[in-house]
Scaffold this active site. Structure first.
Site, PDB file in Angstrom:
ATOM      1  CB  SER A  54       8.349   8.713  13.701  1.00  0.00           C
ATOM      2  OG  SER A  54       9.611   8.405  13.739  1.00  0.00           O
ATOM      3  CE1 TYR A  97      -4.644   2.044   0.721  1.00  0.00           C
ATOM      4  CE2 TYR A  97      -2.645   3.333   1.358  1.00  0.00           C
ATOM      5  CZ  TYR A  97      -3.921   2.652   0.869  1.00  0.00           C
ATOM      6  OH  TYR A  97      -5.153   4.267   0.605  1.00  0.00           O
ATOM      7  CG  ASN A 123      -6.271   7.025   6.040  1.00  0.00           C
ATOM      8  OD1 ASN A 123      -6.560   5.364   6.414  1.00  0.00           O
ATOM      9  ND2 ASN A 123      -6.918   7.512   4.857  1.00  0.00           N
ATOM     10  CD  GLU A 125      10.291   4.453  14.084  1.00  0.00           C
ATOM     11  OE1 GLU A 125       9.844   5.819  14.357  1.00  0.00           O
ATOM     12  OE2 GLU A 125       9.574   4.526  12.863  1.00  0.00           O
ATOM     13  CG  HIS A 126      14.651   5.880  13.879  1.00  0.00           C
ATOM     14  ND1 HIS A 126      13.594   6.644  14.094  1.00  0.00           N
ATOM     15  CD2 HIS A 126      14.376   5.944  13.095  1.00  0.00           C
ATOM     16  CE1 HIS A 126      13.036   6.368  12.749  1.00  0.00           C
ATOM     17  NE2 HIS A 126      13.510   5.562  11.981  1.00  0.00           N
ATOM     18  CG  ASP A 173      14.381   7.871   7.767  1.00  0.00           C
ATOM     19  OD1 ASP A 173      14.589   6.843   8.626  1.00  0.00           O
ATOM     20  OD2 ASP A 173      14.384   9.280   8.543  1.00  0.00           O
ATOM     21  CD  GLN A 221     -11.667   3.136  -1.339  1.00  0.00           C
ATOM     22  OE1 GLN A 221     -12.002   2.607  -0.269  1.00  0.00           O
ATOM     23  NE2 GLN A 221     -11.920   3.578  -2.285  1.00  0.00           N
ATOM     24  CD  GLU A 281      -1.443 -35.066  24.396  1.00  0.00           C
ATOM     25  OE1 GLU A 281      -0.613 -33.927  25.164  1.00  0.00           O
ATOM     26  OE2 GLU A 281      -1.767 -34.698  23.171  1.00  0.00           O
ATOM     27  CG  HIS A 294      -3.378 -38.095  17.327  1.00  0.00           C
ATOM     28  ND1 HIS A 294      -4.331 -38.037  17.148  1.00  0.00           N
ATOM     29  CD2 HIS A 294      -2.681 -37.236  16.924  1.00  0.00           C
ATOM     30  CE1 HIS A 294      -4.462 -36.899  16.304  1.00  0.00           C
ATOM     31  NE2 HIS A 294      -3.498 -35.967  16.652  1.00  0.00           N
ATOM     32  CD  GLN A 324      12.683  10.363  12.978  1.00  0.00           C
ATOM     33  OE1 GLN A 324      11.629   9.921  12.488  1.00  0.00           O
ATOM     34  NE2 GLN A 324      13.457  10.297  11.867  1.00  0.00           N
ATOM     35  CG  HIS A 329       8.375  11.645  10.504  1.00  0.00           C
ATOM     36  ND1 HIS A 329       8.279  11.637   8.775  1.00  0.00           N
ATOM     37  CD2 HIS A 329       9.826  11.334  10.957  1.00  0.00           C
ATOM     38  CE1 HIS A 329       9.290  11.115   8.466  1.00  0.00           C
ATOM     39  NE2 HIS A 329      10.257  10.720   9.567  1.00  0.00           N
TER      40      HIS A 329
END
Lengths: 432, 432
Positions: free
Chosen positions: A238, A130, A215, A328-329, A362, A192, A416, A421, A260, A263
């Site tokens: 971020s 995406y 989003n 994250e970083h 990045d 969609q 069991e 089995h 950062q 962002h």
């Protein structure tokens, strides 16, 4: 600017604030996403076209027009120009050089008794990436997803991306897709599009995995299709955490914190240091550099709400804080930064030393920029080739070896309560 | 018994039936799970105790009593007896021998120009294994989860499991936990247990990942906590697909089909073969063996509803069918079964030849029995050591190398509209 956060007093508060920046999915968003999923399931391409007209103003009435043509891609390539194509190729090469180390091999083990076992590694067959539309288009993210997918051996890698009334995909996205050898690009976005590739329509293939940012509608649709298809991690805003000693350069620290912070208003930028005088100098630099940067409102707000400095006694303690927050970083601006790797337990990507600023990662260092956020680096990994493969085990036992396990397997199965089995082993040693 | 399914006519129908056996989560289940999550978030141990009293009849009023004592574990070990302890140890050794091949190493790459990059592999710190209570207790599943977790280096591995009014954990579970070196066992199950370890209470630790099977409430709670913690795959009813040529032994095929069919009325057992006469013989064996098995109602119903035989022209076609369905368990009962591995794209675990029956893999062959179901082997893997680690990347660039990337990173960042990203590189080469 950077508030000094009292580590002893409100450490848990910092962690909670850090990890709770995710937007909650409202019931309304969830319901409307589920309506779209249901509609696409029933009506396929017709539903896709309806929502593209409604939400994006893309007045499509023939599903063939979802597919970006070869000519459109070539036009995008000319539009971005030769210099940007060169940069894209160079970036792809850098990412490839790093990620090829992640390519995993199938293996076999042979026991002396004739038993053979092993593990097959197979690339996923179909993956959809995406790519968000609108003004914030990130061709770098196309590369960061497509390169590991291709290295994993994904056979069919497609892009789904929304278009507006003009029906045009951003040329930088087309150029990045061209460089990566994307198989097909479809002009469809939103919930969609996720529904379309999760279930398949006449035009869209049903894929095995959906990756890429989006989003809240896209993220919710991905979450609600999880299980039907695989998805990548649930990404949040971020963040950067910088561990610095007293010798670190405040100019670089200020610049990297803001890289950062720009962002998102929900981004977080935290300095952990042994030096309280460094915090002063970083604050001066923040003010100086803000004077010539452009996304200043976002930077100010994210640093005000989610930024801060934590002063610690030692580097050991600095990494305890960092492991607790699991950023994250993580930038390590200390003497002999490589020596600190054994102290690092939780971080998405680690940037060592003064000349490895996070924005290099990045784009062009070669490591992946799709990383776990909000403390989830405790259990999630940087995106990699391993996200586009699956493992199957296999085993071969000769009769004589099965015989040595016969009694124990039968006992275990009966304990069991599973006597079919037990029977499956027993029938192989029945007298004829 | 086994209906011959017309592959040409209704292949998609078979696939849809095969992959849609999952129980849908009703709104009612989802709402009551969310109420429990909210309550545990607010009231911690108090809420846990309330639900244990209400749902399980476990009349706990002091959270200390959630913890299984050392003495209880030792009592469990004596109760199961020495022979079963020996079987558990042997099973653990078999699983360990296979899974130690999955242990991944951190790596570094050094470019000639002074750049160093790499990937850290770190075991997760805290993992909770859910073990269902009730009559169907599976100590084998404890081993299948705990062995790879321990090999991955998980520091704190706990079990959560419900108890009834008597407050007792099944001794086979205690024995399996003892063999695996589980750190702590907590007597709490259901959605409340998932909530407890996802968020932490005074008694329960907040963990990084929750694994293990459970009923629809447990599965829903896991799904709804996903993102807060990691979870293992969403498991559905079991299945087996057997590819057999005309020489395969119908007795073994019938036994192996029933070994999966006995799990659940929703289980699926499918034979894909080049030989229509084999189907006849398998049906005779099904009738013969059913006469002495115990879980016959379940077997009959699952074979009636989700079983079948598919007759194909060639082995190549047989594996096309198998790859399309992506079965959890795939048995290959043909001449030279090893030669078929290159044809297999989608399967959880593959059992080659006449003496590797699937139930051997459920217990003692060494491969994992926690496997992707319902066609999800297209994108999910067998459970392994890789499920209990996360990867972090790291990079170190010298100043001279950053300089060669300076212009391109700045251009790329500006094109994406991120000028604080560009600034982070630029400040490093400003004149002082």
């Amino acid at each position: 600017m950077l508030k000094v956060l009292d580590f002893k007093g409100n450490f848990d508060d910092i962690a909670v604030k850090f990890s709770s920046r995710k937007a909650d999915i409202s019931k309304q968003v969830n319901d409307s996403v589920n309506d779209i999923l249901e509609d696409v399931k029933k009506n396929g391409d017709k539903a896709l076209m309806k929502y593209c007209r409604k939400f994006d103003g893309f007045m499509i009435d023939n599903p063939k027009d979802f597919v970006v043509t070869k000519q459109e891609i070539l036009d995008g390539v000319s539009e971005v120009g030769k210099d940007f194509m060169r940069i894209l190729e160079r970036t792809k090469q850098q990412i490839t050089e790093f990620h090829k180390n992640q390519v995993d091999k199938s293996w076999s083990m042979y026991k002396g008794n004739g038993v053979m076992m092993g593990q097959l590694v197979r690339g996923l067959e179909k993956v959809a990436l995406y790519v968000p539309g609108g003004t914030a288009t990130y061709p770098s993210t196309v590369l960061m997803n497509a390169v590991p997918a291709k290295l994993a051996g994904v056979k069919n890698l497609i892009i789904i991306t929304p278009v507006k009334a003009d029906g045009k995909v951003n040329p930088t996205i087309l150029a990045a897709a061209y460089v990566c050898g994307i198989d097909t690009i479809y002009k469809v976005g939103g919930a969609q599009a996720i529904a379309g590739v999760a279930m398949g329509t006449n035009t869209l293939p049903k894929v095995d995995k959906i990756v890429g940012p989006g989003n809240i509608y896209v993220a919710t649709a991905k979450k609600n299709c999880y299980g039907m298809v695989d998805i990548d991690m649930v990404a949040g805003p971020s963040e950067i955490l910088i561990v610095a000693d007293e010798k670190a350069n405040p100019k670089y620290i200020a610049a990297d914190l803001m890289s950062q912070a720009e962002h998102d208003k929900l981004a977080s930028a935290i300095l952990v240091t042994t030096s309280s005088s460094l915090v002063e100098k970083v604050n001066q630099e923040l003010i100086r550099q803000l004077s010539y940067l452009s996304r200043t409102d976002i930077i100010k707000e994210s640093i005000e709400n989610y930024g801060g400095a934590i002063i610690v006694e030692s580097l050991k303690e600095a990494f305890e804080v960092s492991n607790y927050l699991a950023p994250e970083h993580l930038e390590v601006l200390v003497e002999n930064p490589m020596n600190t790797l054994p102290l690092i337990q939780n971080a998405g990507s680690i940037f060592l030393g003064e000349y490895t600023p996070e924005p290099l990662g990045d784009y062009m260092s070669g490591t992946n920029h799709v990383l776990p956020t909000g403390g989830t680096a405790k259990f999630y990994s940087a995106l990699g080739v391993y996200d586009f493969v699956k493992y199957s085990s296999y085993s071969y036992y000769p009769k004589a070896v099965l015989e040595t396990f016969q009694d124990d397997v039968i006992k275990f199965a009966k304990l069991e309560g599973l006597d079919a089995h037990a029977n499956s082993v027993a029938v192989r040693f029945e007298e004829e």
